[in-house]
Design a protein around this motif. Sequence first.
Motif, PDB file in Angstrom:
ATOM      1  N   PHE A  36       0.881  -1.174   0.000  1.00  0.00           N
ATOM      2  CA  PHE A  36       0.000   0.000   0.000  1.00  0.00           C
ATOM      3  C   PHE A  36       0.912   1.215   0.000  1.00  0.00           C
ATOM      4  O   PHE A  36       2.123   1.095   0.221  1.00  0.00           O
ATOM      5  CB  PHE A  36      -1.000  -0.014   1.178  1.00  0.00           C
ATOM      6  N   LYS A  37       0.334   2.395  -0.249  1.00  0.00           N
ATOM      7  CA  LYS A  37       1.167   3.574  -0.512  1.00  0.00           C
ATOM      8  C   LYS A  37       2.230   3.814   0.559  1.00  0.00           C
ATOM      9  O   LYS A  37       3.401   4.058   0.264  1.00  0.00           O
ATOM     10  CB  LYS A  37       0.295   4.818  -0.634  1.00  0.00           C
ATOM     11  N   GLN A  38       1.814   3.777   1.829  1.00  0.00           N
ATOM     12  CA  GLN A  38       2.738   4.153   2.893  1.00  0.00           C
ATOM     13  C   GLN A  38       3.970   3.242   2.954  1.00  0.00           C
ATOM     14  O   GLN A  38       5.065   3.686   3.282  1.00  0.00           O
ATOM     15  CB  GLN A  38       1.994   4.179   4.229  1.00  0.00           C
ATOM     16  N   ILE A  39       3.777   1.982   2.581  1.00  0.00           N
ATOM     17  CA  ILE A  39       4.907   1.037   2.596  1.00  0.00           C
ATOM     18  C   ILE A  39       5.949   1.478   1.567  1.00  0.00           C
ATOM     19  O   ILE A  39       7.157   1.479   1.840  1.00  0.00           O
ATOM     20  CB  ILE A  39       4.407  -0.391   2.263  1.00  0.00           C
ATOM     21  N   TYR A  40       5.479   1.873   0.380  1.00  0.00           N
ATOM     22  CA  TYR A  40       6.437   2.283  -0.667  1.00  0.00           C
ATOM     23  C   TYR A  40       7.131   3.590  -0.267  1.00  0.00           C
ATOM     24  O   TYR A  40       8.291   3.798  -0.603  1.00  0.00           O
ATOM     25  CB  TYR A  40       5.735   2.424  -2.019  1.00  0.00           C
ATOM     26  N   ARG A  41       6.397   4.440   0.461  1.00  0.00           N
ATOM     27  CA  ARG A  41       7.019   5.685   0.920  1.00  0.00           C
ATOM     28  C   ARG A  41       8.162   5.361   1.898  1.00  0.00           C
ATOM     29  O   ARG A  41       9.239   5.933   1.817  1.00  0.00           O
ATOM     30  CB  ARG A  41       5.945   6.552   1.595  1.00  0.00           C
ATOM     31  N   ILE A  42       7.899   4.422   2.787  1.00  0.00           N
ATOM     32  CA  ILE A  42       8.942   4.021   3.741  1.00  0.00           C
ATOM     33  C   ILE A  42      10.140   3.443   2.980  1.00  0.00           C
ATOM     34  O   ILE A  42      11.293   3.786   3.261  1.00  0.00           O
ATOM     35  CB  ILE A  42       8.393   2.975   4.754  1.00  0.00           C
ATOM     36  N   MET A  43       9.866   2.607   1.995  1.00  0.00           N
ATOM     37  CA  MET A  43      10.958   1.982   1.228  1.00  0.00           C
ATOM     38  C   MET A  43      11.787   3.039   0.491  1.00  0.00           C
ATOM     39  O   MET A  43      13.005   2.954   0.409  1.00  0.00           O
ATOM     40  CB  MET A  43      10.417   0.952   0.229  1.00  0.00           C
ATOM     41  N   GLN A  44      11.098   4.028  -0.030  1.00  0.00           N
ATOM     42  CA  GLN A  44      11.803   5.115  -0.711  1.00  0.00           C
ATOM     43  C   GLN A  44      12.695   5.859   0.279  1.00  0.00           C
ATOM     44  O   GLN A  44      13.874   6.083   0.025  1.00  0.00           O
ATOM     45  CB  GLN A  44      10.788   6.068  -1.336  1.00  0.00           C
ATOM     46  N   GLU A  45      12.131   6.211   1.437  1.00  0.00           N
ATOM     47  CA  GLU A  45      12.910   6.972   2.427  1.00  0.00           C
ATOM     48  C   GLU A  45      14.092   6.167   2.952  1.00  0.00           C
ATOM     49  O   GLU A  45      15.124   6.722   3.289  1.00  0.00           O
ATOM     50  CB  GLU A  45      12.005   7.402   3.590  1.00  0.00           C
ATOM     51  N   GLU A  46      13.934   4.853   3.027  1.00  0.00           N
ATOM     52  CA  GLU A  46      15.024   4.020   3.548  1.00  0.00           C
ATOM     53  C   GLU A  46      16.058   3.667   2.473  1.00  0.00           C
ATOM     54  O   GLU A  46      17.042   3.002   2.752  1.00  0.00           O
ATOM     55  CB  GLU A  46      14.459   2.733   4.168  1.00  0.00           C
ATOM     56  N   GLY A  47      15.799   4.041   1.235  1.00  0.00           N
ATOM     57  CA  GLY A  47      16.768   3.772   0.168  1.00  0.00           C
ATOM     58  C   GLY A  47      16.756   2.331  -0.320  1.00  0.00           C
ATOM     59  O   GLY A  47      17.738   1.838  -0.887  1.00  0.00           O
ATOM     60  N   MET A  48      15.612   1.651  -0.100  1.00  0.00           N
ATOM     61  CA  MET A  48      15.484   0.266  -0.558  1.00  0.00           C
ATOM     62  C   MET A  48      15.104   0.221  -2.034  1.00  0.00           C
ATOM     63  O   MET A  48      14.518   1.161  -2.573  1.00  0.00           O
ATOM     64  CB  MET A  48      14.365  -0.429   0.224  1.00  0.00           C
ATOM     65  N   GLY A  49      15.383  -0.911  -2.682  1.00  0.00           N
ATOM     66  CA  GLY A  49      14.768  -1.215  -3.967  1.00  0.00           C
ATOM     67  C   GLY A  49      13.484  -1.970  -3.683  1.00  0.00           C
ATOM     68  O   GLY A  49      13.187  -2.290  -2.528  1.00  0.00           O
ATOM     69  N   ILE A  50      12.700  -2.237  -4.730  1.00  0.00           N
ATOM     70  CA  ILE A  50      11.487  -3.047  -4.516  1.00  0.00           C
ATOM     71  C   ILE A  50      11.356  -4.129  -5.581  1.00  0.00           C
ATOM     72  O   ILE A  50      11.785  -3.968  -6.721  1.00  0.00           O
ATOM     73  CB  ILE A  50      10.192  -2.196  -4.523  1.00  0.00           C
ATOM     74  N   ASP A  51      10.742  -5.229  -5.155  1.00  0.00           N
ATOM     75  CA  ASP A  51      10.332  -6.293  -6.078  1.00  0.00           C
ATOM     76  C   ASP A  51       8.828  -6.102  -6.240  1.00  0.00           C
ATOM     77  O   ASP A  51       8.105  -6.009  -5.251  1.00  0.00           O
ATOM     78  CB  ASP A  51      10.747  -7.622  -5.445  1.00  0.00           C
ATOM     79  N   VAL A  52       8.389  -5.971  -7.482  1.00  0.00           N
ATOM     80  CA  VAL A  52       6.955  -5.817  -7.753  1.00  0.00           C
ATOM     81  C   VAL A  52       6.526  -6.966  -8.670  1.00  0.00           C
ATOM     82  O   VAL A  52       7.319  -7.443  -9.477  1.00  0.00           O
ATOM     83  CB  VAL A  52       6.641  -4.458  -8.430  1.00  0.00           C
ATOM     84  N   VAL A  53       5.269  -7.395  -8.521  1.00  0.00           N
ATOM     85  CA  VAL A  53       4.840  -8.555  -9.303  1.00  0.00           C
ATOM     86  C   VAL A  53       3.644  -8.274 -10.202  1.00  0.00           C
ATOM     87  O   VAL A  53       3.130  -9.175 -10.845  1.00  0.00           O
ATOM     88  CB  VAL A  53       4.483  -9.750  -8.402  1.00  0.00           C
ATOM     89  N   SER A  54       3.187  -7.031 -10.203  1.00  0.00           N
ATOM     90  CA  SER A  54       2.001  -6.743 -11.009  1.00  0.00           C
ATOM     91  C   SER A  54       1.966  -5.246 -11.301  1.00  0.00           C
ATOM     92  O   SER A  54       2.636  -4.457 -10.630  1.00  0.00           O
ATOM     93  CB  SER A  54       0.727  -7.111 -10.236  1.00  0.00           C
ATOM     94  N   VAL A  55       1.135  -4.886 -12.269  1.00  0.00           N
ATOM     95  CA  VAL A  55       0.998  -3.456 -12.536  1.00  0.00           C
ATOM     96  C   VAL A  55       0.299  -2.760 -11.364  1.00  0.00           C
ATOM     97  O   VAL A  55       0.506  -1.574 -11.133  1.00  0.00           O
ATOM     98  CB  VAL A  55       0.276  -3.167 -13.873  1.00  0.00           C
ATOM     99  N   GLY A  56      -0.479  -3.517 -10.614  1.00  0.00           N
ATOM    100  CA  GLY A  56      -1.114  -2.933  -9.422  1.00  0.00           C
ATOM    101  C   GLY A  56      -0.063  -2.478  -8.413  1.00  0.00           C
ATOM    102  O   GLY A  56      -0.162  -1.389  -7.844  1.00  0.00           O
TER     103      GLY A  56
END
Length: 402
Positions: A36-56
Amino acid sequence: MDEDRIRLQCRTYLRAMREAFGEAALPLYASKAASFKQIYRIMQEEGMGIDVVSVGEICTAHAVGFPLERAYFHSNNKTDADILYAMERGVGYFVVDNREELDAIERVASEKGSVQKILLRLTPGIDPHTYEAVSTGNVDSKFGSAIETGQAEEITTYALTLPHLHLAGFHCHVGSQVFDADVFLRSAEIMLRFMAEMRDKHGYLAEELDLGGGFGVRYLAEDPVMNIADTVKTVGESVQALCRQLGLPLPAIRMEPGRSIVAEAGMTLYTVGTVKQIPGYKNYVSVDGGMTDNPRFALYRSPYTVLLANRTEKAEAEEQMRCSVVGRCCESGDILQENVSLPCDVTRDDLVAVLTTGAYNYAMSSNYNRLPRPPVIMVKKGNARLVVKRETFEDLVRNDLD
Ligand code: LLP
Protein backbone atom coordinates in the motif's frame (compact mmCIF):
# COMPACT_ATOMS: atom_id res chain seq x y z
CA MET A 1 1.86 -2.11 11.98
CA ASP A 2 4.95 -0.82 13.74
CA GLU A 3 6.69 1.60 11.38
CA ASP A 4 9.89 1.78 13.44
CA ARG A 5 10.20 -1.99 13.24
CA ILE A 6 9.77 -1.96 9.44
CA ARG A 7 12.45 0.71 9.11
CA LEU A 8 14.76 -1.20 11.44
CA GLN A 9 14.46 -4.33 9.28
CA CYS A 10 15.27 -2.28 6.15
CA ARG A 11 18.34 -0.77 7.80
CA THR A 12 19.48 -4.17 9.02
CA TYR A 13 19.38 -5.57 5.47
CA LEU A 14 20.99 -2.47 3.93
CA ARG A 15 23.88 -2.43 6.39
CA ALA A 16 24.41 -6.20 6.37
CA MET A 17 24.35 -6.43 2.58
CA ARG A 18 26.75 -3.53 2.08
CA GLU A 19 29.15 -5.02 4.60
CA ALA A 20 28.89 -8.46 3.05
CA PHE A 21 28.85 -7.56 -0.65
CA GLY A 22 30.07 -3.97 -0.96
CA GLU A 23 28.33 -0.70 -1.80
CA ALA A 24 26.73 -1.98 -5.02
CA ALA A 25 24.53 -4.39 -3.06
CA LEU A 26 20.84 -3.54 -2.65
CA PRO A 27 17.97 -5.22 -0.80
CA LEU A 28 14.69 -5.16 -2.71
CA TYR A 29 11.60 -5.24 -0.53
CA ALA A 30 9.29 -7.95 -1.94
CA SER A 31 6.21 -5.80 -1.86
CA LYS A 32 3.76 -8.66 -2.40
CA ALA A 33 4.10 -9.17 1.38
CA ALA A 34 2.35 -5.86 2.10
CA SER A 35 1.57 -3.39 -0.63
CA PHE A 36 0.00 0.00 0.00
CA LYS A 37 1.17 3.57 -0.51
CA GLN A 38 2.74 4.15 2.89
CA ILE A 39 4.91 1.04 2.60
CA TYR A 40 6.44 2.28 -0.67
CA ARG A 41 7.02 5.68 0.92
CA ILE A 42 8.94 4.02 3.74
CA MET A 43 10.96 1.98 1.23
CA GLN A 44 11.80 5.11 -0.71
CA GLU A 45 12.91 6.97 2.43
CA GLU A 46 15.02 4.02 3.55
CA GLY A 47 16.77 3.77 0.17
CA MET A 48 15.48 0.27 -0.56
CA GLY A 49 14.77 -1.21 -3.97
CA ILE A 50 11.49 -3.05 -4.52
CA ASP A 51 10.33 -6.29 -6.08
CA VAL A 52 6.95 -5.82 -7.75
CA VAL A 53 4.84 -8.56 -9.30
CA SER A 54 2.00 -6.74 -11.01
CA VAL A 55 1.00 -3.46 -12.54
CA GLY A 56 -1.11 -2.93 -9.42
CA GLU A 57 2.00 -2.91 -7.28
CA ILE A 58 3.80 -0.72 -9.81
CA CYS A 59 0.98 1.81 -9.89
CA THR A 60 0.85 1.94 -6.07
CA ALA A 61 4.60 2.58 -5.85
CA HIS A 62 4.34 5.11 -8.68
CA ALA A 63 1.51 6.92 -6.88
CA VAL A 64 3.90 7.98 -4.10
CA GLY A 65 6.75 8.76 -6.48
CA PHE A 66 8.90 5.72 -5.68
CA PRO A 67 11.94 5.86 -8.02
CA LEU A 68 10.97 2.98 -10.28
CA GLU A 69 14.48 2.56 -11.68
CA ARG A 70 15.00 0.67 -8.40
CA ALA A 71 12.01 -1.63 -9.13
CA TYR A 72 12.36 -5.22 -10.34
CA PHE A 73 9.27 -6.49 -12.14
CA HIS A 74 8.57 -10.19 -11.53
CA SER A 75 5.70 -12.49 -12.58
CA ASN A 76 5.67 -15.60 -14.70
CA ASN A 77 3.15 -14.21 -17.14
CA LYS A 78 3.38 -10.52 -17.95
CA THR A 79 0.86 -9.46 -20.57
CA ASP A 80 1.83 -7.06 -23.37
CA ALA A 81 -0.20 -4.39 -21.58
CA ASP A 82 1.73 -5.05 -18.33
CA ILE A 83 5.04 -4.79 -20.17
CA LEU A 84 4.13 -1.52 -21.83
CA TYR A 85 2.77 -0.04 -18.60
CA ALA A 86 5.94 -0.93 -16.68
CA MET A 87 8.23 0.40 -19.42
CA GLU A 88 6.33 3.65 -19.71
CA ARG A 89 6.75 4.22 -16.00
CA GLY A 90 10.46 3.53 -16.17
CA VAL A 91 10.64 0.26 -14.24
CA GLY A 92 14.39 -0.42 -14.00
CA TYR A 93 14.47 -4.18 -14.42
CA PHE A 94 12.23 -6.92 -15.71
CA VAL A 95 12.86 -10.31 -14.15
CA VAL A 96 12.09 -12.55 -17.10
CA ASP A 97 10.58 -15.95 -16.50
CA ASN A 98 10.53 -17.58 -19.93
CA ARG A 99 11.25 -17.27 -23.62
CA GLU A 100 7.82 -16.04 -24.74
CA GLU A 101 8.19 -13.22 -22.28
CA LEU A 102 11.64 -12.36 -23.62
CA ASP A 103 10.15 -12.06 -27.11
CA ALA A 104 7.29 -9.93 -25.86
CA ILE A 105 9.59 -7.54 -23.95
CA GLU A 106 11.95 -7.31 -26.93
CA ARG A 107 8.99 -6.48 -29.19
CA VAL A 108 7.61 -3.74 -26.93
CA ALA A 109 11.09 -2.26 -26.30
CA SER A 110 11.83 -2.26 -30.01
CA GLU A 111 8.53 -0.49 -30.78
CA LYS A 112 9.45 2.13 -28.17
CA GLY A 113 13.01 2.32 -29.45
CA SER A 114 14.41 1.67 -25.97
CA VAL A 115 16.67 -0.90 -24.35
CA GLN A 116 15.24 -2.67 -21.30
CA LYS A 117 17.45 -4.07 -18.53
CA ILE A 118 16.49 -7.60 -17.54
CA LEU A 119 17.45 -10.42 -15.21
CA LEU A 120 16.64 -14.01 -16.10
CA ARG A 121 14.86 -16.04 -13.45
CA LEU A 122 16.55 -19.41 -13.10
CA THR A 123 15.69 -22.41 -10.95
CA PRO A 124 18.75 -23.79 -9.22
CA GLY A 125 17.04 -27.12 -8.40
CA ILE A 126 16.86 -26.74 -4.64
CA ASP A 127 13.97 -27.82 -2.48
CA PRO A 128 14.04 -25.63 0.65
CA HIS A 129 11.78 -28.07 2.59
CA THR A 130 9.30 -25.46 3.70
CA TYR A 131 5.65 -25.83 2.83
CA GLU A 132 4.92 -26.82 -0.74
CA ALA A 133 2.85 -23.77 -1.73
CA VAL A 134 5.85 -21.46 -1.28
CA SER A 135 8.62 -23.70 -2.62
CA THR A 136 9.82 -22.36 -5.97
CA GLY A 137 13.45 -23.32 -6.53
CA ASN A 138 12.88 -26.90 -7.67
CA VAL A 139 13.37 -27.98 -11.29
CA ASP A 140 9.67 -28.61 -11.93
CA SER A 141 8.66 -25.21 -10.54
CA LYS A 142 6.12 -22.99 -12.29
CA PHE A 143 8.77 -20.26 -12.18
CA GLY A 144 11.91 -19.67 -14.18
CA SER A 145 14.18 -21.78 -16.37
CA ALA A 146 15.96 -24.77 -14.89
CA ILE A 147 19.75 -24.89 -14.87
CA GLU A 148 19.72 -28.70 -14.71
CA THR A 149 17.75 -29.20 -17.95
CA GLY A 150 19.89 -26.83 -20.03
CA GLN A 151 16.97 -24.42 -20.47
CA ALA A 152 18.74 -21.76 -18.41
CA GLU A 153 21.69 -21.79 -20.80
CA GLU A 154 19.37 -21.75 -23.82
CA ILE A 155 17.43 -18.74 -22.61
CA THR A 156 20.67 -16.93 -21.69
CA THR A 157 22.21 -17.30 -25.14
CA TYR A 158 18.89 -16.35 -26.73
CA ALA A 159 18.55 -13.22 -24.55
CA LEU A 160 22.02 -12.13 -25.62
CA THR A 161 20.91 -12.04 -29.27
CA LEU A 162 18.03 -9.60 -28.63
CA PRO A 163 19.07 -6.03 -29.41
CA HIS A 164 16.54 -4.19 -27.23
CA LEU A 165 17.31 -6.13 -24.07
CA HIS A 166 20.30 -5.69 -21.82
CA LEU A 167 20.90 -8.87 -19.84
CA ALA A 168 22.18 -7.54 -16.51
CA GLY A 169 22.30 -10.90 -14.77
CA PHE A 170 20.39 -13.68 -13.08
CA HIS A 171 17.78 -14.21 -10.41
CA CYS A 172 16.71 -17.13 -8.25
CA HIS A 173 14.32 -17.57 -5.35
CA VAL A 174 14.10 -20.97 -3.73
CA GLY A 175 11.21 -20.53 -1.32
CA SER A 176 9.78 -18.77 1.65
CA GLN A 177 9.90 -19.15 5.45
CA VAL A 178 13.42 -20.66 5.20
CA PHE A 179 15.51 -20.87 8.41
CA ASP A 180 18.50 -22.79 7.14
CA ALA A 181 21.30 -20.51 5.87
CA ASP A 182 22.64 -23.50 3.98
CA VAL A 183 19.72 -23.24 1.52
CA PHE A 184 20.93 -19.77 0.50
CA LEU A 185 24.56 -20.89 0.35
CA ARG A 186 23.71 -23.79 -1.95
CA SER A 187 21.59 -21.72 -4.30
CA ALA A 188 24.23 -18.94 -4.42
CA GLU A 189 26.87 -21.53 -5.28
CA ILE A 190 24.81 -23.04 -8.10
CA MET A 191 24.13 -19.57 -9.51
CA LEU A 192 27.79 -18.49 -9.34
CA ARG A 193 28.94 -21.69 -11.01
CA PHE A 194 26.37 -21.07 -13.75
CA MET A 195 27.68 -17.52 -14.16
CA ALA A 196 31.23 -18.87 -14.52
CA GLU A 197 30.00 -21.41 -17.07
CA MET A 198 28.29 -18.70 -19.16
CA ARG A 199 31.52 -16.65 -19.08
CA ASP A 200 33.63 -19.64 -20.15
CA LYS A 201 31.28 -20.95 -22.84
CA HIS A 202 29.73 -17.76 -24.20
CA GLY A 203 31.97 -14.92 -23.01
CA TYR A 204 29.05 -13.44 -21.08
CA LEU A 205 29.80 -11.90 -17.67
CA ALA A 206 26.74 -11.13 -15.54
CA GLU A 207 26.88 -7.88 -13.57
CA GLU A 208 24.09 -8.66 -11.12
CA LEU A 209 23.00 -11.65 -9.09
CA ASP A 210 19.66 -11.60 -7.29
CA LEU A 211 19.41 -14.27 -4.61
CA GLY A 212 15.68 -13.81 -3.92
CA GLY A 213 13.94 -13.66 -0.57
CA GLY A 214 12.70 -16.23 1.91
CA PHE A 215 14.18 -15.47 5.32
CA GLY A 216 11.93 -17.07 7.95
CA VAL A 217 10.13 -15.24 10.75
CA ARG A 218 8.79 -16.34 14.13
CA TYR A 219 5.09 -16.99 14.28
CA LEU A 220 5.35 -18.95 17.53
CA ALA A 221 7.59 -18.49 20.57
CA GLU A 222 9.22 -21.86 19.81
CA ASP A 223 10.12 -20.95 16.18
CA PRO A 224 13.85 -20.44 15.55
CA VAL A 225 15.27 -16.93 15.33
CA MET A 226 16.79 -16.12 11.96
CA ASN A 227 19.48 -13.51 12.53
CA ILE A 228 19.43 -11.42 9.36
CA ALA A 229 22.84 -9.77 9.81
CA ASP A 230 24.59 -13.06 10.63
CA THR A 231 22.95 -14.94 7.78
CA VAL A 232 23.74 -12.24 5.22
CA LYS A 233 27.34 -12.18 6.50
CA THR A 234 27.65 -15.96 6.12
CA VAL A 235 26.25 -15.83 2.58
CA GLY A 236 28.61 -12.92 1.83
CA GLU A 237 31.70 -14.79 2.96
CA SER A 238 30.80 -17.81 0.93
CA VAL A 239 29.91 -15.77 -2.20
CA GLN A 240 33.18 -13.79 -1.97
CA ALA A 241 35.24 -16.96 -1.53
CA LEU A 242 33.57 -18.69 -4.46
CA CYS A 243 33.97 -15.65 -6.71
CA ARG A 244 37.71 -15.66 -5.96
CA GLN A 245 37.90 -19.38 -6.65
CA LEU A 246 36.02 -19.04 -9.96
CA GLY A 247 37.86 -15.87 -10.95
CA LEU A 248 34.59 -13.93 -11.13
CA PRO A 249 34.34 -10.25 -10.21
CA LEU A 250 31.83 -9.91 -7.35
CA PRO A 251 28.45 -9.19 -8.98
CA ALA A 252 26.11 -6.52 -7.58
CA ILE A 253 24.05 -8.62 -5.18
CA ARG A 254 20.31 -8.24 -4.70
CA MET A 255 18.12 -9.96 -2.11
CA GLU A 256 14.35 -9.79 -1.97
CA PRO A 257 13.12 -9.99 1.61
CA GLY A 258 9.37 -9.58 2.00
CA ARG A 259 8.08 -11.45 5.05
CA SER A 260 11.13 -10.66 7.21
CA ILE A 261 10.66 -6.91 6.65
CA VAL A 262 7.00 -6.63 7.64
CA ALA A 263 5.64 -9.81 9.28
CA GLU A 264 6.71 -9.23 12.86
CA ALA A 265 5.83 -5.52 12.61
CA GLY A 266 2.17 -6.42 12.22
CA MET A 267 -0.63 -7.56 14.49
CA THR A 268 -4.34 -7.94 13.85
CA LEU A 269 -6.90 -6.96 16.47
CA TYR A 270 -10.32 -8.56 16.40
CA THR A 271 -13.43 -8.11 18.50
CA VAL A 272 -14.96 -11.27 19.92
CA GLY A 273 -18.56 -12.01 19.03
CA THR A 274 -20.05 -15.43 19.64
CA VAL A 275 -18.43 -17.92 22.03
CA LYS A 276 -19.78 -21.41 21.42
CA GLN A 277 -18.98 -24.41 23.61
CA ILE A 278 -19.99 -27.87 22.40
CA PRO A 279 -19.53 -30.00 25.55
CA GLY A 280 -17.28 -33.00 24.96
CA TYR A 281 -16.37 -31.73 21.50
CA LYS A 282 -15.06 -28.31 20.71
CA ASN A 283 -15.10 -24.64 21.61
CA TYR A 284 -15.36 -21.82 19.12
CA VAL A 285 -14.54 -18.15 19.56
CA SER A 286 -15.83 -16.16 16.59
CA VAL A 287 -14.29 -12.81 15.73
CA ASP A 288 -15.21 -9.94 13.41
CA GLY A 289 -12.73 -10.96 10.69
CA GLY A 290 -11.36 -14.26 9.45
CA MET A 291 -10.14 -15.78 6.20
CA THR A 292 -11.04 -12.56 4.41
CA ASP A 293 -8.27 -10.64 6.20
CA ASN A 294 -6.04 -13.64 6.91
CA PRO A 295 -6.44 -16.68 4.66
CA ARG A 296 -3.11 -18.21 5.75
CA PHE A 297 -4.50 -20.87 8.09
CA ALA A 298 -7.12 -21.89 5.56
CA LEU A 299 -4.47 -22.08 2.81
CA TYR A 300 -1.36 -23.35 4.58
CA ARG A 301 -2.49 -24.24 8.12
CA SER A 302 -0.06 -21.55 9.25
CA PRO A 303 0.53 -21.32 12.98
CA TYR A 304 -0.03 -18.02 14.81
CA THR A 305 0.24 -16.79 18.37
CA VAL A 306 -3.18 -15.67 19.60
CA LEU A 307 -3.74 -13.64 22.78
CA LEU A 308 -6.59 -12.04 24.61
CA ALA A 309 -5.55 -8.43 24.18
CA ASN A 310 -7.74 -6.37 26.47
CA ARG A 311 -6.67 -8.15 29.69
CA THR A 312 -3.45 -9.96 28.79
CA GLU A 313 -1.84 -10.16 32.22
CA LYS A 314 -4.98 -11.23 34.02
CA ALA A 315 -5.86 -13.61 31.20
CA GLU A 316 -2.81 -15.77 31.82
CA ALA A 317 -3.79 -16.37 35.45
CA GLU A 318 -7.35 -17.36 34.61
CA GLU A 319 -8.62 -20.83 33.82
CA GLN A 320 -8.05 -21.53 30.16
CA MET A 321 -10.05 -23.36 27.53
CA ARG A 322 -8.90 -24.77 24.21
CA CYS A 323 -10.73 -23.30 21.30
CA SER A 324 -10.68 -22.58 17.61
CA VAL A 325 -10.63 -18.91 16.77
CA VAL A 326 -12.81 -18.60 13.70
CA GLY A 327 -14.06 -15.94 11.34
CA ARG A 328 -17.54 -14.97 10.23
CA CYS A 329 -17.60 -16.36 6.72
CA CYS A 330 -20.14 -18.96 5.70
CA GLU A 331 -17.47 -21.59 5.42
CA SER A 332 -16.25 -24.18 7.96
CA GLY A 333 -12.68 -23.69 6.76
CA ASP A 334 -12.80 -20.05 7.87
CA ILE A 335 -10.42 -20.65 10.77
CA LEU A 336 -7.74 -18.27 12.00
CA GLN A 337 -6.18 -20.75 14.41
CA GLU A 338 -6.93 -24.05 16.12
CA ASN A 339 -5.95 -25.23 19.61
CA VAL A 340 -5.74 -21.73 21.02
CA SER A 341 -5.74 -21.23 24.78
CA LEU A 342 -8.05 -18.44 25.93
CA PRO A 343 -9.60 -17.73 29.36
CA CYS A 344 -12.83 -19.68 29.88
CA ASP A 345 -14.76 -16.47 30.43
CA VAL A 346 -13.77 -14.91 27.09
CA THR A 347 -16.84 -13.07 25.98
CA ARG A 348 -18.43 -10.75 23.46
CA ASP A 349 -16.51 -7.46 23.00
CA ASP A 350 -13.23 -8.87 24.31
CA LEU A 351 -10.28 -8.14 22.00
CA VAL A 352 -8.24 -10.93 20.46
CA ALA A 353 -4.80 -10.21 18.98
CA VAL A 354 -3.22 -12.40 16.32
CA LEU A 355 0.51 -11.65 16.20
CA THR A 356 2.94 -11.57 13.25
CA THR A 357 0.33 -10.66 10.66
CA GLY A 358 2.30 -7.93 8.84
CA ALA A 359 3.14 -10.11 5.82
CA TYR A 360 0.75 -11.81 3.40
CA ASN A 361 -2.34 -10.95 5.42
CA TYR A 362 -3.71 -7.62 4.27
CA ALA A 363 -2.01 -8.37 0.94
CA MET A 364 -4.04 -11.56 0.55
CA SER A 365 -7.30 -10.23 1.92
CA SER A 366 -10.53 -10.50 -0.04
CA ASN A 367 -14.15 -9.41 -0.03
CA TYR A 368 -15.49 -12.96 0.17
CA ASN A 369 -19.02 -12.94 1.58
CA ARG A 370 -19.04 -9.27 0.67
CA LEU A 371 -17.14 -8.34 3.82
CA PRO A 372 -15.36 -4.99 3.73
CA ARG A 373 -11.62 -5.05 4.44
CA PRO A 374 -10.43 -3.67 7.77
CA PRO A 375 -8.23 -0.57 8.02
CA VAL A 376 -4.43 -0.60 8.48
CA ILE A 377 -3.03 1.51 11.31
CA MET A 378 0.64 2.46 11.44
CA VAL A 379 2.25 3.18 14.80
CA LYS A 380 5.36 5.33 14.99
CA LYS A 381 7.04 6.32 18.24
CA GLY A 382 3.81 5.81 20.14
CA ASN A 383 1.61 7.72 17.69
CA ALA A 384 -0.99 5.91 15.62
CA ARG A 385 -2.23 6.96 12.22
CA LEU A 386 -4.51 5.47 9.62
CA VAL A 387 -2.64 4.38 6.46
CA VAL A 388 -5.36 2.38 4.72
CA LYS A 389 -9.00 3.25 5.33
CA ARG A 390 -11.61 0.69 6.34
CA GLU A 391 -13.62 -0.29 3.28
CA THR A 392 -17.15 1.03 3.16
CA PHE A 393 -20.32 -0.54 1.77
CA GLU A 394 -20.00 1.98 -1.02
CA ASP A 395 -16.58 0.54 -1.88
CA LEU A 396 -18.16 -2.90 -2.09
CA VAL A 397 -20.72 -1.94 -4.73
CA ARG A 398 -18.51 0.56 -6.60
CA ASN A 399 -18.09 -1.60 -9.70
CA ASP A 400 -21.56 -3.11 -9.75
CA LEU A 401 -23.82 -1.82 -12.50
CA ASP A 402 -27.58 -1.41 -12.08
N1 LLP B 1 11.19 -12.99 -4.37
C1 LLP B 1 10.39 -13.81 -5.06
C2 LLP B 1 10.66 -14.05 -6.46
C3 LLP B 1 9.27 -14.40 -4.44
O1 LLP B 1 8.49 -15.21 -5.14
C4 LLP B 1 9.01 -14.13 -3.08
C5 LLP B 1 7.84 -14.71 -2.41
C6 LLP B 1 9.87 -13.27 -2.39
C7 LLP B 1 10.96 -12.72 -3.07
C8 LLP B 1 9.67 -12.90 -0.95
O2 LLP B 1 9.78 -13.99 -0.11
P1 LLP B 1 9.73 -13.76 1.48
O3 LLP B 1 10.98 -13.04 1.87
O4 LLP B 1 8.53 -12.96 1.77
O5 LLP B 1 9.65 -15.13 2.03
N2 LLP B 1 1.60 -16.19 0.47
C9 LLP B 1 2.65 -17.00 1.08
C10 LLP B 1 4.02 -16.54 0.67
C11 LLP B 1 4.23 -16.57 -0.81
C12 LLP B 1 5.62 -16.11 -1.17
C13 LLP B 1 5.71 -15.87 -2.62
N3 LLP B 1 6.96 -15.38 -3.04
C14 LLP B 1 2.48 -16.96 2.59
O6 LLP B 1 1.55 -16.33 3.06
O7 LLP B 1 3.25 -17.59 3.30
